[in-house]
Design an enzyme around this catalytic site. Structure first.
Site, PDB file in Angstrom:
ATOM      1  N   LYS A 182     -12.199   7.628  -2.080  1.00 60.33           N
ATOM      2  CA  LYS A 182     -11.358   6.564  -1.574  1.00 60.33           C
ATOM      3  C   LYS A 182     -11.605   5.279  -2.364  1.00 60.33           C
ATOM      4  CE  LYS A 182     -10.293   4.142   2.767  1.00 60.33           C
ATOM      5  NZ  LYS A 182     -10.654   3.995   4.193  1.00 60.33           N
ATOM      6  N   SER A 222      -7.781  -0.089   0.165  1.00 58.06           N
ATOM      7  CA  SER A 222      -8.247   0.975   1.041  1.00 58.06           C
ATOM      8  C   SER A 222      -7.231   2.116   0.959  1.00 58.06           C
ATOM      9  CB  SER A 222      -8.379   0.467   2.487  1.00 58.06           C
ATOM     10  OG  SER A 222      -8.775   1.503   3.350  1.00 58.06           O
ATOM     11  N   GLU A 239      -3.347  -9.046   2.977  1.00 57.68           N
ATOM     12  CA  GLU A 239      -3.224  -9.531   4.353  1.00 57.68           C
ATOM     13  C   GLU A 239      -4.446  -9.212   5.217  1.00 57.68           C
ATOM     14  OE1 GLU A 239      -2.056  -5.240   4.809  1.00 57.68           O
ATOM     15  OE2 GLU A 239      -1.900  -6.789   3.255  1.00 57.68           O
ATOM     16  N   ARG A 262     -15.851   3.167  11.237  1.00 53.64           N
ATOM     17  CA  ARG A 262     -15.071   4.244  11.860  1.00 53.64           C
ATOM     18  C   ARG A 262     -15.188   5.550  11.089  1.00 53.64           C
ATOM     19  NH1 ARG A 262      -8.992   3.301  10.876  1.00 53.64           N
ATOM     20  NH2 ARG A 262      -9.659   4.215   8.901  1.00 53.64           N
ATOM     21  N   CYS A 315       0.823  -1.214   0.000  1.00 50.78           N
ATOM     22  CA  CYS A 315       0.000   0.000   0.000  1.00 50.78           C
ATOM     23  C   CYS A 315       0.861   1.270   0.000  1.00 50.78           C
ATOM     24  CB  CYS A 315      -0.993  -0.027   1.155  1.00 50.78           C
ATOM     25  SG  CYS A 315      -2.375   1.136   0.922  1.00 50.78           S
ATOM     26  N   HIS A 371      -4.234  -4.820  -0.073  1.00 53.57           N
ATOM     27  CA  HIS A 371      -3.995  -5.433   1.231  1.00 53.57           C
ATOM     28  C   HIS A 371      -4.454  -6.892   1.236  1.00 53.57           C
ATOM     29  CE1 HIS A 371      -2.816  -1.846   3.571  1.00 53.57           C
ATOM     30  NE2 HIS A 371      -3.674  -1.189   2.812  1.00 53.57           N
TER      31      HIS A 371
END
Length: 305
Positions: free
Chosen positions: A163, A192, A237, A249, A142, A235
């Site tokens: 985003k 992200s 992971e 959030r 990232c 990502h």
């Protein structure tokens, strides 16, 4: 063989609850084998979560891996207990004379800053340079992927109007590469991020190979130096609930965050995420460890150059 981890690392108990076999230092010392040394430079705010995510994937290899954690001297994390950092992490200056078979550099929540404005830019670029002579193969994830491509190859990043958020289909562009052994024609990857690198910039540099991309989210994996460097813009992971936590959030405090795409069942947060990337994530990390670390690193680790 399992992973060899520092005694009392929180990820050990968390992963044992998932029926994943890991080994602490005490037991590992009884095995007569040269483990592969993997160092993780963890720049994410929630250190323990990221440790667990990466260890979960590395645990699938049949090789014994000796995992170390690196931190920056020029940055103090705010979301991880200082006791945890002191027990499990070492400053780069303490590790710079050591060599490692593999390295992972995580993302960081600084992507909307210019690279040179990041407070630890000088130290992290020192690490990027060091990795080229002290590590057999390095994974940049990232923001670290964008930073590594910029520092090593002059590839710029560009802001996005919204985003890039969700799980997106990716296409391997060279399926015969060892990193894609066992892959399907399409694989899914979480993203992200608020910035991007562009296809034309990567293709214009003969030192870089664009090896996976998406019609929806663009460049996803770039390879350099014959696999000694991988730059992953997403990502793999991520745990199943990571994007859910991020969405809940941020949804009421940011204007550029929409519902994560291709993530919730029927696009309904109440129904929870549909996990579609985990098998290829495991395969990617297993292939990296086997073909780009284990098969390439010298038995005498001091011969890495």
């Amino acid at each position: 063989m399992p992973l060899r981890l520092p005694d009392r690392l929180p990820a050990i108990d968390l992963l044992k609850q998932e029926n994943i076999f890991v080994m602490d230092d005490t037991r590992a010392h009884s095995q007569d084998i040269r483990p592969l040394k993997i160092v993780i430079l963890n720049l994410m705010p929630l250190k323990i979560t990221t440790e667990t995510d990466l260890i979960r994937l590395l645990s699938n290899t049949p090789l014994q891996l000796d995992i170390s954690f690196m931190k920056l001297k020029s940055h103090t994390p705010k979301n991880t207990p200082i006791e945890h950092m002191m027990m499990f992490y070492r400053d780069f200056n303490e590790m710079r004379n050591e060599k490692y078979d593999g390295m992972i550099v995580t993302g960081a929540p600084v992507e909307q800053l210019d690279f040179e404005e990041v407070g630890y830019w000088d130290e992290i670029t020192d690490i990027f340079s060091w990795a080229r002579t002290h590590v057999t193969s390095t994974l940049y994830i990232c923001w670290a992927a964008q930073a590594g491509l910029y520092f090593h190859y002059g590839i710029p990043k560009y802001p996005l109007s919204m985003k890039m958020f969700g799980i997106f289909p990716q296409k391997p562009l060279d399926p015969k590469l060892p990193i894609f052994r066992g892959f399907d024609d399409v694989f899914m990857m979480p993203h992200s991020r608020h910035t991007e690198i562009r296809r034309e910039d990567v293709l214009s540099n003969p030192e870089l190979s664009l090896i996976a991309e998406s019609k929806e989210c663009g460049v996803s994996i770039v390879m350099a130096r014959g696999g000694r460097e991988f730059f992953i813009t997403g990502h793999l992971e991520y745990a199943p609930n990571t994007l859910d936590n991020e969405y809940k959030r941020d949804k009421d405090i940011r204007k550029d965050v929409a519902l994560p795409q291709h993530y919730y069942r029927h696009d309904n947060p109440a129904e929870g995420p549909l996990v579609t990337w985990r098998s290829h994530a495991n395969l990617f990390y297993t292939n990296w460890v086997n073909y780009y670390v284990y098969q390439e690193t010298p038995y005498d680790i001091n011969q890495i150059k």
